[in-house]
Design a protein around this motif. Structure first.
Motif, PDB file in Angstrom:
ATOM      1  N   SER A 165       0.829  -1.210   0.000  1.00  0.00           N
ATOM      2  CA  SER A 165       0.000   0.000   0.000  1.00  0.00           C
ATOM      3  C   SER A 165       0.862   1.260   0.000  1.00  0.00           C
ATOM      4  CB  SER A 165      -0.895  -0.011   1.234  1.00  0.00           C
ATOM      5  OG  SER A 165      -1.475   1.267   1.382  1.00  0.00           O
ATOM      6  N   THR A 166       0.457   2.213  -0.827  1.00  0.00           N
ATOM      7  CA  THR A 166       1.166   3.491  -0.885  1.00  0.00           C
ATOM      8  C   THR A 166       0.547   4.516   0.047  1.00  0.00           C
ATOM      9  OG1 THR A 166      -0.293   4.302  -2.626  1.00  0.00           O
ATOM     10  CG2 THR A 166       1.717   3.150  -3.321  1.00  0.00           C
ATOM     11  N   GLY A 167      -0.639   4.204   0.582  1.00  0.00           N
ATOM     12  CA  GLY A 167      -1.340   5.166   1.419  1.00  0.00           C
ATOM     13  C   GLY A 167      -2.044   6.260   0.637  1.00  0.00           C
ATOM     14  N   LYS A 168      -1.997   6.183  -0.701  1.00  0.00           N
ATOM     15  CA  LYS A 168      -2.679   7.203  -1.518  1.00  0.00           C
ATOM     16  C   LYS A 168      -4.071   6.717  -1.890  1.00  0.00           C
ATOM     17  CE  LYS A 168       0.984   9.822  -1.857  1.00  0.00           C
ATOM     18  NZ  LYS A 168       1.085  11.212  -1.442  1.00  0.00           N
ATOM     19  N   LYS A 169      -4.979   7.681  -2.068  1.00  0.00           N
ATOM     20  CA  LYS A 169      -6.360   7.320  -2.369  1.00  0.00           C
ATOM     21  C   LYS A 169      -6.811   7.990  -3.667  1.00  0.00           C
ATOM     22  CE  LYS A 169     -10.695   6.649   0.054  1.00  0.00           C
ATOM     23  NZ  LYS A 169     -11.472   6.891   1.264  1.00  0.00           N
ATOM     24  N   VAL A 170      -7.431   7.203  -4.523  1.00  0.00           N
ATOM     25  CA  VAL A 170      -7.832   7.673  -5.845  1.00  0.00           C
ATOM     26  C   VAL A 170      -9.318   7.422  -6.051  1.00  0.00           C
ATOM     27  CG1 VAL A 170      -7.457   7.401  -8.322  1.00  0.00           C
ATOM     28  CG2 VAL A 170      -5.555   7.071  -6.743  1.00  0.00           C
ATOM     29  N   ALA A 171     -10.001   8.390  -6.676  1.00  0.00           N
ATOM     30  CA  ALA A 171     -11.394   8.176  -7.080  1.00  0.00           C
ATOM     31  C   ALA A 171     -11.435   7.979  -8.585  1.00  0.00           C
ATOM     32  CB  ALA A 171     -12.241   9.386  -6.703  1.00  0.00           C
ATOM     33  N   VAL A 172     -12.159   6.958  -9.034  1.00  0.00           N
ATOM     34  CA  VAL A 172     -12.392   6.736 -10.455  1.00  0.00           C
ATOM     35  C   VAL A 172     -13.886   6.908 -10.692  1.00  0.00           C
ATOM     36  CG1 VAL A 172     -12.265   5.073 -12.350  1.00  0.00           C
ATOM     37  CG2 VAL A 172     -10.421   5.170 -10.660  1.00  0.00           C
ATOM     38  N   VAL A 173     -14.236   7.766 -11.649  1.00  0.00           N
ATOM     39  CA  VAL A 173     -15.640   8.081 -11.892  1.00  0.00           C
ATOM     40  C   VAL A 173     -16.096   7.401 -13.169  1.00  0.00           C
ATOM     41  CG1 VAL A 173     -17.311   9.926 -12.246  1.00  0.00           C
ATOM     42  CG2 VAL A 173     -15.323  10.313 -10.769  1.00  0.00           C
ATOM     43  N   GLY A 174     -17.007   6.436 -13.041  1.00  0.00           N
ATOM     44  CA  GLY A 174     -17.519   5.700 -14.195  1.00  0.00           C
ATOM     45  C   GLY A 174     -16.863   4.337 -14.286  1.00  0.00           C
ATOM     46  N   SER A 175     -17.679   3.297 -14.396  1.00  0.00           N
ATOM     47  CA  SER A 175     -17.153   1.925 -14.369  1.00  0.00           C
ATOM     48  C   SER A 175     -17.258   1.245 -15.720  1.00  0.00           C
ATOM     49  CB  SER A 175     -17.891   1.115 -13.309  1.00  0.00           C
ATOM     50  OG  SER A 175     -19.254   1.008 -13.674  1.00  0.00           O
ATOM     51  N   GLY A 176     -17.153   2.017 -16.818  1.00  0.00           N
ATOM     52  CA  GLY A 176     -17.039   1.421 -18.145  1.00  0.00           C
ATOM     53  C   GLY A 176     -15.630   0.865 -18.328  1.00  0.00           C
ATOM     54  N   PRO A 177     -15.297   0.442 -19.535  1.00  0.00           N
ATOM     55  CA  PRO A 177     -13.981  -0.157 -19.759  1.00  0.00           C
ATOM     56  C   PRO A 177     -12.820   0.740 -19.349  1.00  0.00           C
ATOM     57  CG  PRO A 177     -15.166   0.211 -21.839  1.00  0.00           C
ATOM     58  CD  PRO A 177     -16.139   0.407 -20.735  1.00  0.00           C
ATOM     59  N   GLY A 233      -0.828  -0.528  -5.705  1.00  0.00           N
ATOM     60  CA  GLY A 233      -0.810  -0.269  -4.264  1.00  0.00           C
ATOM     61  C   GLY A 233      -1.625   0.922  -3.792  1.00  0.00           C
ATOM     62  N   HIS A 234      -2.377   1.545  -4.707  1.00  0.00           N
ATOM     63  CA  HIS A 234      -3.191   2.679  -4.282  1.00  0.00           C
ATOM     64  C   HIS A 234      -4.581   2.203  -3.860  1.00  0.00           C
ATOM     65  CE1 HIS A 234       0.027   5.012  -5.998  1.00  0.00           C
ATOM     66  NE2 HIS A 234      -0.143   4.412  -7.162  1.00  0.00           N
ATOM     67  N   GLN A 235      -5.175   2.963  -2.959  1.00  0.00           N
ATOM     68  CA  GLN A 235      -6.528   2.646  -2.534  1.00  0.00           C
ATOM     69  C   GLN A 235      -7.493   3.280  -3.538  1.00  0.00           C
ATOM     70  OE1 GLN A 235      -7.310   3.987   1.438  1.00  0.00           O
ATOM     71  NE2 GLN A 235      -9.463   3.374   1.309  1.00  0.00           N
ATOM     72  N   VAL A 236      -8.370   2.494  -4.162  1.00  0.00           N
ATOM     73  CA  VAL A 236      -9.216   3.005  -5.241  1.00  0.00           C
ATOM     74  C   VAL A 236     -10.692   2.890  -4.881  1.00  0.00           C
ATOM     75  CG1 VAL A 236      -9.827   2.814  -7.674  1.00  0.00           C
ATOM     76  CG2 VAL A 236      -7.497   2.274  -6.943  1.00  0.00           C
ATOM     77  N   VAL A 237     -11.412   4.000  -5.047  1.00  0.00           N
ATOM     78  CA  VAL A 237     -12.875   3.975  -4.942  1.00  0.00           C
ATOM     79  C   VAL A 237     -13.425   4.238  -6.337  1.00  0.00           C
ATOM     80  CG1 VAL A 237     -14.918   4.998  -3.900  1.00  0.00           C
ATOM     81  CG2 VAL A 237     -12.818   4.771  -2.562  1.00  0.00           C
ATOM     82  N   LEU A 238     -14.294   3.336  -6.803  1.00  0.00           N
ATOM     83  CA  LEU A 238     -14.857   3.425  -8.155  1.00  0.00           C
ATOM     84  C   LEU A 238     -16.334   3.806  -8.037  1.00  0.00           C
ATOM     85  CD1 LEU A 238     -14.779   2.907 -11.231  1.00  0.00           C
ATOM     86  CD2 LEU A 238     -14.937   0.464 -10.758  1.00  0.00           C
ATOM     87  N   PHE A 239     -16.680   5.013  -8.533  1.00  0.00           N
ATOM     88  CA  PHE A 239     -18.051   5.499  -8.426  1.00  0.00           C
ATOM     89  C   PHE A 239     -18.827   5.203  -9.705  1.00  0.00           C
ATOM     90  CE2 PHE A 239     -15.755   8.355  -5.509  1.00  0.00           C
ATOM     91  CZ  PHE A 239     -16.542   8.209  -4.380  1.00  0.00           C
ATOM     92  N   GLU A 240     -20.037   4.697  -9.570  1.00  0.00           N
ATOM     93  CA  GLU A 240     -20.877   4.399 -10.729  1.00  0.00           C
ATOM     94  C   GLU A 240     -22.293   4.912 -10.480  1.00  0.00           C
ATOM     95  OE1 GLU A 240     -20.715   3.235 -13.940  1.00  0.00           O
ATOM     96  OE2 GLU A 240     -22.858   3.666 -13.840  1.00  0.00           O
ATOM     97  N   ALA A 241     -22.809   5.661 -11.459  1.00  0.00           N
ATOM     98  CA  ALA A 241     -24.140   6.253 -11.317  1.00  0.00           C
ATOM     99  C   ALA A 241     -25.251   5.201 -11.374  1.00  0.00           C
ATOM    100  CB  ALA A 241     -24.360   7.293 -12.421  1.00  0.00           C
ATOM    101  N   LEU A 242     -25.074   4.202 -12.213  1.00  0.00           N
ATOM    102  CA  LEU A 242     -26.114   3.179 -12.365  1.00  0.00           C
ATOM    103  C   LEU A 242     -26.038   2.157 -11.235  1.00  0.00           C
ATOM    104  CD1 LEU A 242     -25.909   2.679 -16.233  1.00  0.00           C
ATOM    105  CD2 LEU A 242     -27.791   3.720 -14.960  1.00  0.00           C
ATOM    106  N   HIS A 243     -26.975   1.208 -11.250  1.00  0.00           N
ATOM    107  CA  HIS A 243     -27.005   0.197 -10.198  1.00  0.00           C
ATOM    108  C   HIS A 243     -26.150  -1.012 -10.545  1.00  0.00           C
ATOM    109  CE1 HIS A 243     -30.142  -0.776 -13.076  1.00  0.00           C
ATOM    110  NE2 HIS A 243     -30.094  -2.020 -12.677  1.00  0.00           N
ATOM    111  N   THR A 271     -11.640  16.464  -0.183  1.00  0.00           N
ATOM    112  CA  THR A 271     -11.824  15.604   0.991  1.00  0.00           C
ATOM    113  C   THR A 271     -10.790  14.498   0.971  1.00  0.00           C
ATOM    114  OG1 THR A 271     -13.565  14.416  -0.187  1.00  0.00           O
ATOM    115  CG2 THR A 271     -14.255  16.149   1.316  1.00  0.00           C
ATOM    116  N   ASP A 272     -11.193  13.310   0.514  1.00  0.00           N
ATOM    117  CA  ASP A 272     -10.365  12.128   0.733  1.00  0.00           C
ATOM    118  C   ASP A 272      -9.307  11.843  -0.322  1.00  0.00           C
ATOM    119  OD1 ASP A 272     -11.643  11.588   2.983  1.00  0.00           O
ATOM    120  OD2 ASP A 272     -12.789   9.868   2.261  1.00  0.00           O
ATOM    121  N   TYR A 273      -9.467  12.429  -1.522  1.00  0.00           N
ATOM    122  CA  TYR A 273      -8.758  11.823  -2.645  1.00  0.00           C
ATOM    123  C   TYR A 273      -7.543  12.627  -3.106  1.00  0.00           C
ATOM    124  CZ  TYR A 273     -12.901   8.999  -2.510  1.00  0.00           C
ATOM    125  OH  TYR A 273     -13.899   8.166  -2.081  1.00  0.00           O
ATOM    126  N   ASP A 274      -6.470  11.902  -3.407  1.00  0.00           N
ATOM    127  CA  ASP A 274      -5.248  12.530  -3.896  1.00  0.00           C
ATOM    128  C   ASP A 274      -5.327  12.798  -5.392  1.00  0.00           C
ATOM    129  OD1 ASP A 274      -3.566  12.400  -1.425  1.00  0.00           O
ATOM    130  OD2 ASP A 274      -4.066  10.282  -1.628  1.00  0.00           O
TER     131      ASP A 274
END
Ligand code: FAD
Ligand code: FAD
Ligand code: SF4
Ligand code: SF4
Ligand code: FES
Ligand code: MG
Lengths: 281, 476
Positions: free
Chosen positions: B151-163, B176-186, B238-241
């Motif tokens: 782990s690098t201790g860095k946090k990344v947001a990815v917007v959209g879960s297409g390819p 090694g980065h912490q990734v949060v993947l946001f998706e508008a659909l269900h 807020t949370d993301y580098d």
């Protein structure tokens, strides 16, 4: 998953659900809506937010059983979970200091307009509320409206008990007194037919009339175009540009009403839903 | 099914084998009535036979034709040695979605066009081999997990879960980065789930890729719309580098002709979303309905139009017309899909364009007015522009229309992020490594290109992920 924390039956076929959804509660504003899915096989259906509690992380909405999905919703109990609950969608209702505002409500609008009226009062407006319901048994949600409104008119189709016979009669009286007792704005969340009639009544007087339109929606985020309608000669998506529009600018009422009924013959239960000009009957 | 004869005839002198091995498909009659995958894939025997045709060129033309530079000769060599697992490992070095690309890449314009054997008219079926390998791996149980960096201790947001988003999320998680993947659909997967139909790309394959990305530790947050639930600035403050934007191009285009809002005039997005994402073809088991008429017109000539037309056939339309303003030769759809559509009985009307839709008197579409088109002489760009032939209007009876003219970039994030530079077409501006005008924000996929391919969306993600990793580890 989004747990249901409360379920109250307000009148026959009318229910209020409270859902644990802190992300939605965090940003909710008057007039916005959510899209929910009950389970893996469910459809995406929109409901207007009728209340929220940011501290508790809950969101309320009131719905009427009209078909398959709302019937299924009516069976859910506290502890059950919704697969999906997306929002707050759409633009918030415009609220400012207008003076005397008349709100016209029916169906779920009776509950869903409460946050708008509350905000109107916070901005120092005088509010007259007209509520339409088929009869006293099916009337609900009067208490908060009584508290918030300066004047509450009940239009229940039958005379007596101090009730008006119809919404249009009630609004006509208010408009006849205009501009001596001015009406500065009308806000309507009721049937499409009534919103259209209201817009025509206020047009000659130049009273701004905001209508809350509910075309069929799928994604609710501007991706599918199902909710498109013509406003002021341009195509607008109700889910992102609305659902509140200036009723005098809406120029596709008939098409809107037809499109709204595309799926009406599938499972519609509501009596008297059938209306003139509907494409499906 | 295979036309190849005696593949191993002359062991000493490598003689070119130009018998490209066909892939079995469902028959036209059968597939008109189901949503099962049309192409059935190679068996191991067929795959071996096709792989054996590859002459292992020194120049690696094929590899240069692939937007993500897959080591094509090497994975085919592994197949020739009958080492499928090794072939899979080689593939996975460059693509995280081999089962998807093998099915939907326009290979005829990319790797297979560049293949040396294409000059003789029989390129190696690279896509089919990739698909074979991916499907083989899928039957072997859980996918092999890559080695994860600490782990690098860095946090990344990815917007959209297409390819594009899936690629960046997995690349950064492995690093090694912490990734949060946001998706508008269900559901995650983007167009792979809501657009491309089951019969071309089974949804189970996409979901398996999504599960793999989650198994890498990526935190997938469905039902969350960036620009509504959190603004881009909120993420950054807020949370993301760092943030990667991949919300795609999901805004449907319309023609702006009279009657376009009539009942039963769909956008391709609505039509395909109901059908594929919401599984309306299984109504009423699934609750989302889709209303279908008997005579369906699909307007447009791209992959989206082919998908819509072929869905309409399967949903029970009696006649399906594709309306395209140029000719078959100019159609942007993949040739394979045009042929599939023709086999399924879809009728093509070329050199015509709708000028309006007519109502049945109750606001349902009943007919459309078209005008005939002709192609002009090629201009400097070599393109023959279609122009209407005056006075050539005519009427065609239809009761359902699907407008498939493509889509524009999703405006939600740009419109809620004033300092994010966009072009006048609404695409997000990036440099050659995916960096946007806004600090700590990268972007890729259809939001940048305005609508391209799965593999290019992935490729841009790969480049941006490398740049983001550099920034996250040494601040540049
Ligand atoms: C912005 C918006 C806010 C709404 N707020 C509320 C609310 O607060 N309370 C409430 O009871 N209802 C609300 N509705 C209507 C509600 O979405 C429908 O009543 C519900 O979808 C009916 O589903 P059903 O399966 O039970 O009935 P169905 O038999 O499927 O449909 C009955 C009728 O409901 C409407 N409808 C069906 N599906 C949709 C859809 N996907 N989108 C929009 N309308 C649809 C159509 O007019 C249809 O004829 C709202 C609609 C919109 C667009
Ligand atoms: C019907 C159809 C058929 C196609 N056929 C082919 C083909 O055969 N071969 C090929 O190579 N390409 C094909 N394409 C093109 C290809 O699918 C796209 O180029 C590719 O999917 C783009 O990937 P992306 O990751 O940029 O975006 P997308 O796949 O569009 O994914 C974007 C995701 O972001 C989500 N999102 C959007 N806004 C937000 C937000 N504000 N917050 C959170 N999430 C958000 C969306 O819901 C979506 O899930 C086709 C496209 C369509 C529509
Ligand atoms: S990813 Fe696509 S272009 Fe590249 S080798 Fe595979 S099929 Fe060909
Ligand atoms: S160009 Fe064609 S024949 Fe040559 S190595 Fe690549 S796939 Fe094989
Ligand atoms: S509901 Fe799909 S664009 Fe509005
Ligand atoms: Mg329904």
């Amino acid at each position: 998953m989004y747990p249901i924390v409360d379920h109250e039956v307000l009148a026959p076929r009318v229910h209020r659900l409270r859902v644990q959804a802190p992300v939605v509660a965090e940003k909710a504003k008057p007039g916005q809506f959510v899209i929910l899915i009950i389970d893996e096989k469910g459809e995406r259906v929109p409901f207007t937010i009728s209340d929220w509690d940011r501290d508790a992380g809950t969101v309320d909405f009131v719905f009427i059983e009209v078909g398959k999905t709302t019937q299924q919703l009516a069976t859910l109990q506290p502890g059950d979970r919704l697969l999906s609950f997306i929002g707050p969608l759409g633009r918030a209702a415009e609220v400012d200091r207008y003076g005397h505002v008349v709100t016209v409500l029916s169906g779920y609008g009776i509950a869903a307009t409460v946050p708008i009226i509350r905000a109107l009062k916070e901005h120092g407006n005088t509010v007259t509320t007209i509520v339409q319901a088929p009869d006293k048994e099916r009337l609900f949600g009067v208490h908060p409206l009584e508290e918030l409104s300066d004047d509450l008119i009940l239009a229940l189709g039958t005379k007596g008990d101090g009730m008006m016979e119809s919404t249009t009669v009630a609004i006509r009286k208010l408009l006849d007194a205009h501009p001596k007792k001015p009406v500065d704005r009308v806000i309507a969340m009721c049937s499409l037919c009534l919103m259209r009639v209201l817009s025509e009544m206020t047009r000659p007087l130049g009273i701004k009339t905001m209508v809350h339109l509910t075309p069929v929606m799928v994604d609710g985020t501007g991706m599918c175009g199902a909710c498109r309608l013509s406003v002021g000669g341009t195509n607008r998506f109700a889910c992102v540009h609305g659902p509140e529009f200036d009723g005098h600018e809406v120029d596709g009422w008939e098409v809107l009403m037809a499109r709204r009924c595309t799926y009406a013959d599938e499972s519609i239960l509501q009596q008297g839903f059938q209306c003139r000009g509907c494409s499906q009957w | 099914m295979t036309e190849a004869k005696e593949p191993k005839a002359s062991p000493k002198k490598p003689k070119l084998n130009l018998n490209r091995v066909e892939m079995p498909k469902q028959s036209e009659h059968e597939r008109r009535h189901n949503f099962d995958e049309v192409a059935l894939g190679y068996t191991w025997e067929l795959a071996k036979e096709e792989a054996s045709r590859c002459i292992q060129c020194k120049k690696r033309n094929c590899q240069q034709g692939c937007p993500v530079n897959i080591d094509i000769p090497d994975f085919i060599a592994a197949l020739q040695r009958e080492e499928i697992e090794e072939a899979s490992r080689i593939l996975k070095r460059k693509t995280s979605l081999p089962g998807v690309c093998g099915r939907v890449c326009p290979q005829e314009l990319q790797c297979e066009q560049a293949c040396t054997l294409n000059k003789k008219g029989a390129p190696i079926a690279i896509g089919r081999l990739e698909r074979f390998i991916a499907d083989w791996e899928r039957t072997q149980g859980a996918p092999t997990m890559p080695e994860m960096a600490p782990s690098t201790g860095k946090k990344v947001a990815v917007v959209g879960s297409g390819p594009s988003g899936l690629t960046v999320a997995s690349d950064l998680a492995i690093l090694g980065h912490q990734v949060v993947l946001f998706e508008a659909l269900h559901v995650a997967g983007g167009v792979l789930m809501y657009g491309i139909p089951e019969f071309r790309l089974p949804k189970e394959i996409v979901q398996r890729e999504v599960q793999y990305v989650q198994a890498l530790g990526v935190d997938l947050r469905l039902n969350t719309v960036i620009g509504i639930n959190y603004s881009l600035d909120e993420l950054l403050n807020t949370d993301y580098d760092a943030v990667y934007l991949a919300p795609g191009a999901g805004l449907p285009k319309f023609m702006r002709v009279p009657g376009e809002n009539l009942n039963m005039v769909y956008s391709a997005n609505e039509f395909l979303t109901r059908t594929n994402l919401m599984k309306a073809y299984l109504y009423p088991e699934y609750a989302t309905p889709i209303k279908m008429g008997k005579r369906v017109a699909v307007i447009g000539g791209g992959n989206v139009a082919m998908d819509a037309a072929r869905c309409a056939v399967r949903l029970g339309a009696q006649e399906v017309y594709v309306i395209y303003r140029r000719t078959r030769a100019e159609m942007p759809a993949r040739l394979e899909e045009i042929e599939n559509a023709e086999e399924e009985g879809i009728q093509f009307h070329f050199l015509c364009n709708p000028t309006g839709f007519l109502s049945d008197g109750r606001n349902n579409v009943a007919a459309m007015e078209l005008i005939r088109m002709q192609l002009t002489e090629p201009d400097e760009s070599g393109r023959r522009r279609p122009v209407p032939i005056p006075g050539s209007e005519y009427i065609m009876d239809v009761d359902t229309v699907v407008v498939s003219l493509g889509t524009s970039p999703n405006p939600l994030i740009p419109s809620t992020t004033p300092d994010l530079e966009v072009t006048r077409w609404g695409t997000v501006v990036i440099d050659e490594r995916g960096r946007t005008s806004k600090a700590r924000v990268w972007a890729g996929g259809d939001i940048v290109s305005g609508g391209a391919t799965v593999i290019s969306a992935m490729g841009e993600g790969r480049i941006a992920a490398a740049a983001m990793h550099e920034y996250l580890t040494n601040g540049q």
